[in-house]
Design a protein around this motif. Structure first.
Motif, PDB file in Angstrom:
ATOM      1  N   HIS A  52      45.293  31.738  33.152  1.00  4.88           N
ATOM      2  CA  HIS A  52      45.384  32.383  34.464  1.00  4.88           C
ATOM      3  C   HIS A  52      43.977  32.510  35.026  1.00  4.88           C
ATOM      4  N   PHE A  53      43.898  32.898  36.291  1.00  5.13           N
ATOM      5  CA  PHE A  53      42.610  33.036  36.957  1.00  5.13           C
ATOM      6  C   PHE A  53      42.279  34.478  37.324  1.00  5.13           C
ATOM      7  N   PHE A  54      43.243  35.360  37.131  1.00  7.11           N
ATOM      8  CA  PHE A  54      43.066  36.781  37.436  1.00  7.11           C
ATOM      9  C   PHE A  54      43.781  37.596  36.364  1.00  7.11           C
ATOM     10  N   PRO A  55      43.372  38.842  36.153  1.00  6.54           N
ATOM     11  CA  PRO A  55      44.057  39.679  35.157  1.00  6.54           C
ATOM     12  C   PRO A  55      45.538  39.841  35.479  1.00  6.54           C
ATOM     13  N   LEU A  56      46.336  39.919  34.427  1.00  4.93           N
ATOM     14  CA  LEU A  56      47.761  40.180  34.595  1.00  4.93           C
ATOM     15  C   LEU A  56      48.081  41.659  34.512  1.00  4.93           C
ATOM     16  N   PRO A  60      43.548  44.444  39.130  1.00  3.24           N
ATOM     17  CA  PRO A  60      43.889  43.060  39.455  1.00  3.24           C
ATOM     18  C   PRO A  60      42.701  42.172  39.769  1.00  3.24           C
ATOM     19  N   ASP A  61      41.572  42.772  40.138  1.00  8.84           N
ATOM     20  CA  ASP A  61      40.366  41.995  40.410  1.00  8.84           C
ATOM     21  C   ASP A  61      39.299  42.222  39.342  1.00  8.84           C
ATOM     22  N   GLY A  62      39.742  42.597  38.136  1.00  7.04           N
ATOM     23  CA  GLY A  62      38.824  42.831  37.038  1.00  7.04           C
ATOM     24  C   GLY A  62      38.266  41.535  36.474  1.00  7.04           C
ATOM     25  N   LYS A  63      37.431  41.685  35.463  1.00  5.66           N
ATOM     26  CA  LYS A  63      36.793  40.517  34.836  1.00  5.66           C
ATOM     27  C   LYS A  63      37.848  39.580  34.246  1.00  5.66           C
ATOM     28  N   HIS A  64      37.577  38.275  34.384  1.00  7.29           N
ATOM     29  CA  HIS A  64      38.518  37.286  33.859  1.00  7.29           C
ATOM     30  C   HIS A  64      37.799  35.957  33.688  1.00  7.29           C
ATOM     31  N   PHE A  65      38.222  35.176  32.676  1.00  9.83           N
ATOM     32  CA  PHE A  65      37.600  33.878  32.395  1.00  9.83           C
ATOM     33  C   PHE A  65      38.654  32.784  32.293  1.00  9.83           C
ATOM     34  N   GLU A  66      38.199  31.531  32.512  1.00  7.83           N
ATOM     35  CA  GLU A  66      39.079  30.364  32.533  1.00  7.83           C
ATOM     36  C   GLU A  66      39.441  29.916  31.124  1.00  7.83           C
ATOM     37  N   CYS A  67      40.651  29.398  31.004  1.00 11.46           N
ATOM     38  CA  CYS A  67      41.276  29.095  29.716  1.00 11.46           C
ATOM     39  C   CYS A  67      40.590  27.974  28.938  1.00 11.46           C
ATOM     40  N   TRP A  68      40.537  26.767  29.499  1.00 12.08           N
ATOM     41  CA  TRP A  68      40.169  25.593  28.710  1.00 12.08           C
ATOM     42  C   TRP A  68      38.683  25.503  28.414  1.00 12.08           C
TER      43      TRP A  68
END
Length: 269
Positions: A52-56, A60-68
């Motif tokens: 995902h590109f955003f927290p679930l 909702p606009d917290g820190k998040h990183f890309e999967c691959w």
């Protein structure tokens, strides 16, 4: 619930396994990296993130990183555990590109990648990154077209994958998703309680038999929480042998994971 009651045919050769989903949200990458290292140290079988590109959950606009990108880093940072996404969204990448990405991470990890994949569902990802959300049926149709393309690309790549990369398909739709699981998956990640998993697993068994495939070739996977001796035993009786605990940032509490690992070891003794 016994295996006789569920209708599942137990595979005595398949051990109980436990995975952990390290949710890539609400944390700095250094915290995520430490959580992965600690999980491997505990003896977990499989470490996964999500695509995902955003927290679930939470801000909702917290820190998040890309999967691959993260999976490539995990391939270098770990030594023993299998790694993968629970699950990759088919919509976000050209299937041939995804096959090549998976092959590359498979090599970096020396053959420890599991390709988790699903049709996608989180509409905000689509809207903010410019993907066409469409309908659930259309997204599942795209997944059905993508899976053979991935398999065909793996057969063409030089060098080939280190191993036959296990494919985990997430989803429980009885008319569209489960036929794809029967045709393409090594692992089925199910959703629901033990009764639901048992019922849908019987439907999957039927699709496998229609294709001339032994249903026992498809490992059954599910997310779990709570008391392992209660939840786990019911799921195990329903045919599940891969149990995944999730934990979120920034603290990444692995206490529940340790409980599930102790339960795993008791069941495999």
């Amino acid at each position: 619930m016994t295996t006789a009651e569920t209708g599942q045919t137990p595979d005595a050769a398949r051990p109980v396994r436990v995975g952990v989903q390290i949710q890539p949200q609400h944390a700095d990458y250094a915290q995520i990296r430490r959580a992965v290292a600690a999980a491997e140290e505990t003896g977990v079988d499989l470490v996964m993130n999500w695509d995902h590109f955003f927290p679930l959950y939470g801000e909702p606009d917290g820190k998040h990183f890309e999967c691959w990108t993260m999976l490539g880093a995990w391939a270098e940072a770990t030594e023993r555990v299998e790694i993968g996404a629970l699950v990759s969204c088919n919509s976000y990448r050209n299937p041939d590109l995804l096959a090549d990405m998976a092959r590359t991470v498979d090599h970096v990890s020396d053959g420890r990648l599991v390709l988790g994949i699903g049709a996608g569902w989180f509409e905000r990802d689509y809207d903010e990154y410019g993907y066409d959300f469409r309908t659930a049926g259309a997204r599942i149709g795209d997944l059905g077209e993508a899976l053979p393309r991935i398999e065909a690309r793996w057969a063409k790549l030089n060098p080939a994958p280190v191993r036959d990369i296990p494919v985990m398909v997430g989803g429980s739709g009885e008319k569209k998703t489960l036929p794809l699981v029967a045709r393409h998956a090594d692992i089925w990640h199910a959703f629901g309680d033990a009764e639901t998993v048992q019922r849908k697993g019987a439907i999957l068994d039927g699709y496998c038999r229609d294709l001339g495939r032994d249903p026992r070739e498809v490992e059954r996977s599910a997310g779990v929480e709570g008391d392992p001796s209660a939840v786990g035993d019911a799921m195990l009786a329903a045919g599940v042998t891969l149990f995944t605990v999730s934990t979120g940032g920034p603290d990444y509490d692995l206490g529940p994971l340790r409980d599930w690992l102790a339960w795993r070891d008791e069941r495999n003794a």
